[in-house]
Design a protein around this motif. Structure first.
Motif: not given
Length: 341
Positions: A263-271
């Motif tokens: 609810d409080h965090r996102v993840a950024v993926d560089v693939i």
């Protein structure tokens, strides 16, 4: 004779004197019966207990004074209370904690010393290579026998490339020093999608040289707001995308996706779909100047500090950065950010 032996002798002598006194008292003033014997024995035990306790305290106090005369506990005022205030069980517990803390501090100092030595060696090596290369080309150009303008231009271009590499290293070293001395974060709410778009635009030309497409993995029809230091997160995205372009597959693709992980965090993926990284290299990938393929890495340019800078910035935000990779199957670098409230 040690102080402890002297203490034992004094205590024994006091015990003998006390015993003689009580036996005399028993002989001259009291009738010898079981009740009186128990009474006198109890009193004698109590007196011996007090004598031993006082002597032991005196001995410990003398030893502590010898320690307190040094500067060992100057920064530990709770351990330097007056003797009469000391609870010895708590005191010993405090000493144990103090010793463990100092042991950890010494270990850290040893590790820092080893790290500093390795770091200086790495910096020296990284600076030496482009410096000597540039010097060699310049000396060749300055040679009076070189009349070929095309060859001179070629050597000057290579010199410029070496100087650019030196510039990258010095700039990133300066950034690392600032990050480690205490980073001030100017946190605000912003749309992470826009930051990624701007990084795509900035690196588009570099990616086109290797025909690598920079794209989002999926379409986002709404802004994704995060709270962080926008300028530093831009630096993170540029470093990770540059890394994917540098080591990605020619005619390949680098994709970015944003995942909600709570609810409080996102993840950024560089693939990327590059050659991938052997598992044995993954634990050290964020170390300064660590290179999986040293010769290939230097050919690609850069300072060798990009991933280390990424790690410092993300950890300053109390977030985490990770990498997943497999030889022949590309790599995925991920970092987390707090959602904007």
């Amino acid at each position: 004779m040690t102080l402890l032996q002297k203490l034992a002798i004094r205590t024994a002598l006091l015990g003998i004197v006390t015993l003689v006194a009580f036996v005399s008292l028993l002989y001259f003033f009291l009738e010898i019966n079981v009740l009186n014997l128990i009474l006198v024995t109890s009193v004698y035990f109590l007196v011996l207990y007090l004598i031993y306790g006082l002597q032991l305290k005196k001995f410990i106090f003398q030893q502590l004074n010898r320690v307190y005369d040094s500067n060992l506990f100057d920064n530990e005022p709770l351990l330097k209370k007056e003797f009469k205030e000391i609870d010895f069980e708590n005191f010993i517990s405090g000493i144990k904690d103090f010793a463990e803390t100092k042991h950890h501090e010494i270990e850290k100092l040893h590790n820092r010393d080893d790290f500093r030595r390795d770091f200086l060696g790495d910096v020296s090596h990284e600076l030496k290579t482009p410096l000597f290369t540039a010097q060699g080309y310049l000396l060749t150009v300055l040679d009076d026998d070189m009349d070929d303008p095309d060859l001179r231009k070629k050597y000057l271009e290579r010199t410029n490339k070496s100087i650019e590499r030196l510039s990258y290293i010095v700039k990133d070293l300066d950034m690392i020093a600032k990050l480690e001395s205490g980073m001030r974060l100017d946190q605000s709410s912003f749309n992470i999608l826009r930051v990624i778009d701007e990084a795509f635009d900035l690196l588009e030309q570099r990616a086109s040289k290797r025909n690598i497409s920079l794209i989002f993995k999926e379409t986002y029809n709404y802004p994704i707001l995060v709270r962080a230091d926008k300028e530093k997160i831009e630096q993170v995205m540029i470093n990770l995308l540059s890394n994917s372009i540098k080591y990605g597959k020619i005619n390949g693709t680098t994709m970015v996706q944003i995942r909600t992980i709570s609810d409080h965090r996102v993840a950024v993926d560089v693939i990327d779909d590059g050659a991938g990284i052997d598992e044995k290299h993954l634990p050290r990938l964020f170390e300064r100047f660590y290179r999986v393929d040293k010769s290939r890495s230097r050919d690609q340019g850069g300072s060798g500090l990009g991933l280390s800078i990424v790690k410092h910035i993300i950890e300053a935000h109390d977030q985490e950065v990770t990498v997943k990779s497999e030889l022949g199957h590309g790599s995925t670098f991920s970092f987390t950010l707090n959602k904007a409230v």
